[in-house]
Each structure stands twice: as C-alpha cells, then as structure tokens.
Design an enzyme around this catalytic site. Structure first.
Site, PDB file in Angstrom:
ATOM      1  N   HIS A  83       6.929  36.909  45.747  1.00 25.66           N
ATOM      2  CA  HIS A  83       6.861  35.615  46.440  1.00 25.66           C
ATOM      3  C   HIS A  83       6.700  35.864  47.943  1.00 25.66           C
ATOM      4  O   HIS A  83       6.513  37.018  48.374  1.00 25.66           O
ATOM      5  CB  HIS A  83       8.111  34.777  46.136  1.00 25.66           C
ATOM      6  CG  HIS A  83       9.401  35.534  46.337  1.00 25.66           C
ATOM      7  ND1 HIS A  83       9.813  35.990  47.560  1.00 25.66           N
ATOM      8  CD2 HIS A  83      10.350  35.940  45.454  1.00 25.66           C
ATOM      9  CE1 HIS A  83      10.965  36.613  47.440  1.00 25.66           C
ATOM     10  NE2 HIS A  83      11.318  36.615  46.170  1.00 25.66           N
ATOM     11  N   GLY A  98       8.931  43.156  41.518  1.00 23.95           N
ATOM     12  CA  GLY A  98       7.827  42.308  41.074  1.00 23.95           C
ATOM     13  C   GLY A  98       8.162  40.831  41.055  1.00 23.95           C
ATOM     14  O   GLY A  98       9.169  40.401  41.625  1.00 23.95           O
ATOM     15  N   GLY A 138      14.378  43.764  52.650  1.00 23.72           N
ATOM     16  CA  GLY A 138      14.723  42.442  53.161  1.00 23.72           C
ATOM     17  C   GLY A 138      16.205  42.311  53.476  1.00 23.72           C
ATOM     18  O   GLY A 138      17.053  42.858  52.762  1.00 23.72           O
ATOM     19  N   HIS A 169       8.729  38.763  49.567  1.00 28.33           N
ATOM     20  CA  HIS A 169       8.125  40.095  49.410  1.00 28.33           C
ATOM     21  C   HIS A 169       6.883  40.227  50.297  1.00 28.33           C
ATOM     22  O   HIS A 169       6.646  41.257  50.917  1.00 28.33           O
ATOM     23  CB  HIS A 169       7.690  40.316  47.962  1.00 28.33           C
ATOM     24  CG  HIS A 169       8.788  40.218  46.949  1.00 28.33           C
ATOM     25  ND1 HIS A 169       8.902  39.167  46.078  1.00 28.33           N
ATOM     26  CD2 HIS A 169       9.827  41.045  46.672  1.00 28.33           C
ATOM     27  CE1 HIS A 169       9.943  39.354  45.287  1.00 28.33           C
ATOM     28  NE2 HIS A 169      10.537  40.478  45.627  1.00 28.33           N
ATOM     29  N   SER A 213      13.079  35.798  43.196  1.00 27.46           N
ATOM     30  CA  SER A 213      12.430  35.765  41.882  1.00 27.46           C
ATOM     31  C   SER A 213      13.324  35.029  40.884  1.00 27.46           C
ATOM     32  O   SER A 213      12.842  34.438  39.930  1.00 27.46           O
ATOM     33  CB  SER A 213      12.163  37.187  41.385  1.00 27.46           C
ATOM     34  OG  SER A 213      11.488  37.931  42.373  1.00 27.46           O
TER      35      SER A 213
HETATM   36  P1  AMP Z   1      13.449  42.389  44.705  1.00 24.68           P
HETATM   37  O1  AMP Z   1      12.111  42.324  44.083  1.00 24.68           O
HETATM   38  O2  AMP Z   1      14.264  41.154  44.544  1.00 24.68           O
HETATM   39  O3  AMP Z   1      14.195  43.662  44.335  1.00 24.68           O
HETATM   40  O4  AMP Z   1      13.198  42.481  46.270  1.00 24.68           O
HETATM   41  C1  AMP Z   1      12.384  43.479  46.829  1.00 24.68           C
HETATM   42  C2  AMP Z   1      12.549  43.466  48.326  1.00 24.68           C
HETATM   43  O5  AMP Z   1      12.150  42.190  48.828  1.00 24.68           O
HETATM   44  C3  AMP Z   1      14.003  43.675  48.777  1.00 24.68           C
HETATM   45  O6  AMP Z   1      14.020  44.510  49.922  1.00 24.68           O
HETATM   46  C4  AMP Z   1      14.458  42.278  49.089  1.00 24.68           C
HETATM   47  O7  AMP Z   1      15.489  42.234  50.049  1.00 24.68           O
HETATM   48  C5  AMP Z   1      13.186  41.660  49.635  1.00 24.68           C
HETATM   49  N1  AMP Z   1      13.263  40.202  49.516  1.00 24.68           N
HETATM   50  C6  AMP Z   1      13.496  39.484  48.379  1.00 24.68           C
HETATM   51  N2  AMP Z   1      13.563  38.166  48.679  1.00 24.68           N
HETATM   52  C7  AMP Z   1      13.378  38.057  50.018  1.00 24.68           C
HETATM   53  C8  AMP Z   1      13.360  36.965  50.930  1.00 24.68           C
HETATM   54  N3  AMP Z   1      13.546  35.707  50.537  1.00 24.68           N
HETATM   55  N4  AMP Z   1      13.131  37.218  52.242  1.00 24.68           N
HETATM   56  C9  AMP Z   1      12.949  38.498  52.671  1.00 24.68           C
HETATM   57  N5  AMP Z   1      12.974  39.570  51.857  1.00 24.68           N
HETATM   58  C10 AMP Z   1      13.180  39.363  50.549  1.00 24.68           C
END
Ligand code: AMP
Length: 280
Positions: free
Chosen positions: A35, A32, A147, A38, A186
C-alpha cells in the site's frame, strides 16, 4: 515489467551484476500486499540508491501459532505494479522452503524484544531478526528502509545491525495514514465497515495524547490513562497495551519530555492493530 525472482541465487545474480557496474543498492523488506505506506519506503529508496530490491515474503517464523500467517493477504501481481511505479528494480518473492529449508539458526535480540509487542508476540522478533539478517546477506544493500509504523521493529533492527556489524545504513520512514488518520496497514483489509470506523480510536487517542504533551503535561501515567480512556469508549476495541517508553532502550518513561515513543496495540474485533507517535 519488473522481474520477480523466487530464488536466492537469482536475486544474487541481479545484485552482483549491478555491483559490477558500480551501482548502489537499497532494500525494502515487506510482507507484500503493498500500500502507500510501503510505496513511500520504495520511493525514498529509489531516490537514494541506483537500484532497489523489494522483498515480498510473508515470513512464517514471525507469526505465532494462533496468528494470521495462513490468512495474511497476498497479491504479488498488484505488488509488482506498485513496485515498478515506485521505482524498484527487482522483487524477491521466495517460498518459505527457499528461505528456510533445513535452517537451524535464529537471530535473537534480547531485552528490546521482550517489551511492547514482544509480550503478546514472544517469537515475533526472533522471526523478524532472522529473516532480515538473511535478506541483508542475500541482497547486501547499502541502505535498508523500515517504517516507523513498526517503531519497535525499527529499534530492534538498528540494534541488531550495530551488534552484528552489518555494514548497512538503516533508514526510518514516517507513518503514512489514511485521510481520516488510520495508519495504513495490510491488515486493515480484515476490518468490516463498522470495525474500520472503530479503528479510528487508535490514531484519535494518540493525537489527543500528543496534544496533552504539547500542552505541557509531563506525567506519562496521566497521558497513558487518558489515551486508554479514549480507546475504552469504543465498544469494538480491546487494548493489548498502551505504553510510553524511552526511544533508545524501550524502557518505560516516567517523564514525557525528551526522546519518547508512545506505542499501542489494540484489537478491533479479531484484528490486532498497532500505532504510535514519537517525540524526538
Ligand atoms: P509489512 O509488510 O507490514 O511487514 O511492512 C513492511 C515495511 O513497511 C515495514 O518497515 C513497515 O514499517 C513499513 N510500513 C507498513 N505500513 C506503513 C505505513 N503505514 N507507513 C510507513 N511505513 C509502513
């Protein structure tokens, strides 16, 4: 408005209805506070699947005792707007009690989880693998999107999927950055204006390292030293690790040619940020 469901049963109901109509399903697991990073995953998933589920769950089991589980930013209403605009069909936003109640099972991938971030965050990847396995079993997607920002996570999830025979295609997506180069995260919201400027040392040093390799530098030791020196010029930065590893097994790479991942974790003040580049 996009539905936000809180229970496993409700999530399954939606997915089963789609399946009955022969639709394909994509899953984007997130914690969550969404941005553009995501969003890029959701947009890609929506382009490649009939229906996309975004899981929006700050997973307690992937945080260590002194980490930021309690303070991790949350904003489900803003997330719902972003998911809808990006083309998702459902948000799964369970409480920890719904996901874990009296669970006694952990999914653990060996070796790949002991290096890089796993050294500082020893329980992190067990939490990730367990929650991702659960999400896979709840949503049963055709494809799941991750990501490259979390390159080690992507590598670990791919291995888990192979080892446990999940019939799911894992799609890796490029890192989305702010205009000045900082990888979107985030956790960037934790940074003071001064720290936000200091945080540019991550992407700046990686660009420099990548250029060294592009200009023919073969020694990973020299590239790592140069990256570290660049970060150390920034007084607010404290290096957790800077490493260049083989992209398949995450073991240290001596030679900077071929399939490598240059990865780092750096504290800016109290905030731990990660970034990387890959050379295929
Ligand atoms: P998180 O909410 O941080 O657990 O991220 C959820 C998914 O979004 C994960 O697969 C991350 O690698 C991806 N993600 C987070 N930030 C980025 C970014 N700047 N660029 C690409 N993917 C991202």
């Amino acid at each position: 408005m996009i539905p936000v469901v809180k229970t496993v049963e409700e999530a399954r109901k939606y997915v089963k209805a789609w399946r009955r109509e022969g639709m394909s399903v994509g899953l984007v697991p997130t914690m969550g506070f969404l941005h553009e990073g995501h969003k890029s995953l959701i947009v890609r998933a929506a382009a490649e699947n009939d229906c996309v589920v975004v899981s929006d769950f700050v997973n307690p089991t992937q945080f260590g005792p002194n980490e930021d589980f309690e303070t991790y930013p949350r904003d489900i209403e803003a997330d719902a707007g972003l998911c809808e605009a990006a083309g998702a069909k459902l948000i799964f936003n369970p409480e920890p009690s719904e996901m874990y109640h009296d669970a006694l099972t952990t999914v653990s991938v060996d070796k790949l989880t002991k290096v890089l971030c796993g050294k500082t965050r020893p329980i992190h990847f067990d939490g990730v693998c367990t929650v991702v396995s659960k999400l896979f079993n709840i949503v049963m997607p055709d494809k799941a999107y991750f990501g490259q920002k979390d390159a080690q996570q992507l590598c670990v999830v791919r291995k888990m999927v192979k080892d446990l025979n999940f019939d799911i295609e894992i799609v890796g997506c490029p890192i989305i950055r702010e205009e000045d180069g900082l990888a979107k995260s985030s956790r960037n919201t934790y940074l003071s204006p001064e720290e936000r400027k200091a945080a540019l040392c991550l992407s700046r040093s990686l660009v420099m390292g990548r250029e060294m390799i592009g200009n023919g530098e073969k020694s990973t030791r020299k590239v790592i030293e140069a990256i570290k020196a660049e970060i150390e010029r920034e007084p607010l930065a404290r290096i957790d690790y800077v490493e260049i590893v083989d992209l398949d097994n995450l073991e240290p790479a001596e030679d900077a040619s071929g399939h490598i991942l240059a990865a780092m974790a750096v504290y800016i003040g109290k905030t731990r940020l990660i970034d990387n580049f890959i050379i295929e």
